[in-house]
Scaffold this motif. Structure first.
Motif, PDB file in Angstrom:
ATOM      1  N   VAL A   1       0.863 -10.958 -13.221  1.00 20.38           N
ATOM      2  CA  VAL A   1       0.328 -10.867 -11.846  1.00 20.38           C
ATOM      3  C   VAL A   1       1.252 -11.751 -11.013  1.00 20.38           C
ATOM      4  CG1 VAL A   1      -1.905 -10.061 -12.264  1.00 20.38           C
ATOM      5  CG2 VAL A   1      -1.542 -12.381 -12.233  1.00 20.38           C
ATOM      6  N   ASP A   2       0.994 -11.312  -9.574  1.00 19.52           N
ATOM      7  CA  ASP A   2       1.835 -12.314  -8.735  1.00 19.52           C
ATOM      8  C   ASP A   2       1.160 -13.688  -8.318  1.00 19.52           C
ATOM      9  OD1 ASP A   2       3.862 -10.090  -7.473  1.00 19.52           O
ATOM     10  OD2 ASP A   2       1.703  -9.275  -7.398  1.00 19.52           O
ATOM     11  N   GLY A   3      -0.172 -13.681  -8.491  1.00 15.64           N
ATOM     12  CA  GLY A   3      -0.589 -14.934  -8.163  1.00 15.64           C
ATOM     13  C   GLY A   3      -2.058 -15.253  -8.999  1.00 15.64           C
TER      14      GLY A   3
ATOM     15  N   VAL B   1      -1.355   0.519  -5.603  1.00 19.65           N
ATOM     16  CA  VAL B   1      -1.735  -0.851  -6.036  1.00 19.65           C
ATOM     17  C   VAL B   1      -3.078  -0.608  -7.219  1.00 19.65           C
ATOM     18  CG1 VAL B   1      -2.871  -2.925  -5.079  1.00 19.65           C
ATOM     19  CG2 VAL B   1      -1.159  -1.998  -4.010  1.00 19.65           C
ATOM     20  N   SER B   2      -3.751   0.295  -6.806  1.00 21.24           N
ATOM     21  CA  SER B   2      -4.786   0.570  -8.081  1.00 21.24           C
ATOM     22  C   SER B   2      -4.191   1.025  -9.573  1.00 21.24           C
ATOM     23  CB  SER B   2      -5.694   1.797  -7.604  1.00 21.24           C
ATOM     24  OG  SER B   2      -6.480   1.301  -6.398  1.00 21.24           O
TER      25      SER B   2
ATOM     26  N   GLY C   1      -6.552  -6.275  -5.732  1.00 24.52           N
ATOM     27  CA  GLY C   1      -5.306  -5.913  -5.159  1.00 24.52           C
ATOM     28  C   GLY C   1      -5.956  -4.791  -3.998  1.00 24.52           C
ATOM     29  N   ASN C   2      -5.059  -4.601  -3.034  1.00 18.43           N
ATOM     30  CA  ASN C   2      -5.539  -3.475  -1.822  1.00 18.43           C
ATOM     31  C   ASN C   2      -6.290  -2.256  -2.278  1.00 18.43           C
ATOM     32  OD1 ASN C   2      -5.906  -2.024   0.266  1.00 18.43           O
ATOM     33  ND2 ASN C   2      -3.776  -1.972   1.184  1.00 18.43           N
ATOM     34  N   ALA C   3      -7.488  -2.124  -2.061  1.00 19.03           N
ATOM     35  CA  ALA C   3      -8.426  -1.006  -2.577  1.00 19.03           C
ATOM     36  C   ALA C   3      -8.004   0.354  -1.911  1.00 19.03           C
ATOM     37  CB  ALA C   3      -9.762  -1.039  -2.449  1.00 19.03           C
TER      38      ALA C   3
ATOM     39  N   ARG D   1      -1.682  -8.457   0.913  1.00 19.32           N
ATOM     40  CA  ARG D   1      -1.546  -7.657   1.992  1.00 19.32           C
ATOM     41  C   ARG D   1      -0.174  -6.907   1.770  1.00 19.32           C
ATOM     42  NH1 ARG D   1      -2.888 -11.027   5.915  1.00 19.32           N
ATOM     43  NH2 ARG D   1      -0.761 -11.573   6.230  1.00 19.32           N
ATOM     44  N   ARG D   2       0.879  -7.258   1.218  1.00 21.43           N
ATOM     45  CA  ARG D   2       2.014  -6.630   0.936  1.00 21.43           C
ATOM     46  C   ARG D   2       2.124  -5.906  -0.491  1.00 21.43           C
ATOM     47  NH1 ARG D   2       4.789  -9.979  -2.853  1.00 21.43           N
ATOM     48  NH2 ARG D   2       4.823 -12.024  -2.437  1.00 21.43           N
ATOM     49  N   GLY D   3       0.874  -5.749  -1.020  1.00 21.55           N
ATOM     50  CA  GLY D   3       0.680  -4.899  -2.025  1.00 21.55           C
ATOM     51  C   GLY D   3       0.741  -5.577  -3.507  1.00 21.55           C
ATOM     52  N   GLY D   4       0.771  -6.974  -3.493  1.00 19.81           N
ATOM     53  CA  GLY D   4       0.584  -7.676  -4.754  1.00 19.81           C
ATOM     54  C   GLY D   4      -0.685  -7.692  -5.570  1.00 19.81           C
TER      55      GLY D   4
END
Ligand code: AMP
Ligand code: MG
Length: 431
Positions: free
Chosen positions: A166-168, A48-49, A41-43, A24-27
């Motif tokens: 990546v973040d996670g 983000v893309s 990621g947020n589409a 949600r925060r762009g990760g």
């Protein structure tokens, strides 16, 4: 790129929430789905893309698939939902089918690789759906591999490619289907499969009637050709070894590999006892689902054993086998070896053209004749599932009192319309 990557577990509710928060925060978070792992990621956020393309090293004209958890999320993403898309969503969502429609202004061009269409899928994997819900936004999620390498179907393979980038990464075990989703466009007049996958062309035809298959599915696109599905033109799924596909029977394959003892065999489970080579079986000969499930893991395994040259047994192209063939032929860079090539002649023509006469003469010269009329008139061919499917499609009237197929009744019903003909073909041709 070298960042802290949080390792999360699908069994831990807090971890699912955490994945949602990061997204949600762009990760970026790699997540399991029933097809392969996705790099999510947020589409709806163009930056983000852009980051997804960068992390994967993916060419920016290769569009991303947008994943939703509920059909209610679809209308906002598309200009309209065509009738064919409604039928497909009804029949196959949630599941491994991606539908291409005209995009709405909400979806950024960065997500669709500059196209005015958007690819949407609703995965069936409970973890994928829970993460989309936790994120509260649709997720763009291409396969979680570096561009050009085999797609990851297990947690360790995702970590190999994306640790520190990546973040996670969410651990969800092994993916059930093992090949990516089927991609179909309903923007064309006749729906067209751009990439075969977990839902077979035969299944699609049963719902829609006529469905075309794009040439790029089986053939190498010409240099600089405009390809409907941009992903099809890139080198794909390739392990480090040189891989060749071998088009041969089990016996001829074994004989060929005996003369190439230094090479590794990417074979069927049933081939292993007959080979002296290093073997990496990728599934069972007659079971395309098992091949789809095993293919990418086997391609990774070839790297792990340091194979230099690999000869792969050719899969059949029906059902999910078409997706297996499509991935493997790209891993082979379209190189096919035919060690014991036999000439197959197709003899066709209208009634009275002389097919039987020519067949007789060929037989006298030692050819093996397969009489397709005789084959398709054999009632045992239709017994079982095929007969049930015909009955579901055309009604009880096509079954004789003794339980066998009434071919005349079926012909009257099926040949009355294009749609009927397409349905009949979709059911009987695979058999
Ligand atoms: P991946 O995300 O790695 O599973 O690949 C997605 C595939 O879907 C690629 O082969 C794309 O070319 C295809 N695709 C996604 N969106 C579109 C679109 N709008 N039009 C045509 N093909 C698409
Ligand atoms: Mg991919």
């Amino acid at each position: 790129m070298n960042m802290d990557t949080r390792l999360l577990d699908e069994k831990n509710e807090q971890d699912i929430k955490e994945a949602g928060k990061i997204l949600r925060r762009g990760g970026l978070v790699a997540i399991p789905t029933e097809t392969v792992y996705g790099l999510a990621g947020n589409a709806l956020d163009p930056t983000v893309s852009a980051q997804i393309y960068k992390v994967k090293g993916r060419p920016s004209d290769n569009p991303l698939i947008v994943h939703i958890a509920d059909i209610k999320e679809l209308p906002a993403l598309v200009e309209e939902i065509p009738e064919a898309a409604k039928k497909l969503a009804d029949a196959f969502w949630p599941g491994p089918l991606t539908i291409i429609m005209k995009k709405s202004p909400l979806v950024p061009m960065q997500t669709t690789g500059g196209l005015d269409t958007v690819a949407v899928r609703m995965p069936s994997d409970p973890t994928a759906r829970a993460i989309i819900n936790a994120a509260g936004v649709p997720l763009a999620a291409p396969s979680a591999n570096l561009s050009g390498l085999p797609s990851p179907t297990s947690f360790p393979h995702v970590c190999d490619d994306l640790m520190g980038r990546v973040d996670g990464i969410v651990n969800g075990g092994d993916c059930e289907v093992g090949v990516e989703s089927t991609v179909i466009t309903v923007v064309t007049e006749i729906p067209r499969v751009l990439r075969p996958g977990g839902i077979s062309v035969e299944q699609l035809r049963r719902v829609l009637g006529r469905v075309d298959v794009d040439r790029a599915v089986l053939e190498k696109p010409a240099e600089n050709a405009k390809v409907a599905s941009p992903g099809m033109k890139y080198k794909h799924y390739a392990p480090k070894a040189d891989v060749y596909m071998v088009d041969a029977s089990a016996e001829d394959y074994a004989a060929f590999l005996h003369t190439h003892s230094e090479a590794a065999a990417l074979c069927f489970n049933e081939d292993v006892p007959y080979l002296k080579n290093r073997c990496v079986p990728y599934g069972s000969a007659a079971d395309s689902l098992s091949q789809a499930h095993g293919l990418f893991t086997s391609l990774h395994h070839l790297d792990e054993i340091g194979a230099k040259t690999v000869y792969a047994r050719m899969p059949r192209k029906s059902g999910v086998g078409l997706a297996v063939y499509n991935r493997l032929i790209r891993a082979c860079a379209f190189r096919i070896v035919t060690p014991n090539e036999q000439l197959v002649i197709g003899l066709t023509g209208q009634t009275g053209a002389g097919k039987s006469t020519v067949a007789k003469q060929l037989k006298a010269r030692g050819c093996v004749i397969i009489d397709c009329d005789a084959v398709t008139h054999d009632p045992s061919l239709y017994a079982g599932t095929c007969l049930t499917e015909l009955q579901n499609a055309f009604g009880r009237a096509i079954i004789k009192e003794d339980g066998s197929l009434d071919r005349r009744r079926l012909a009257n019903l099926a040949f009355a319309s294009e749609e009927g003909k397409a349905k009949l073909n979709a059911i009987t041709h695979p058999v």
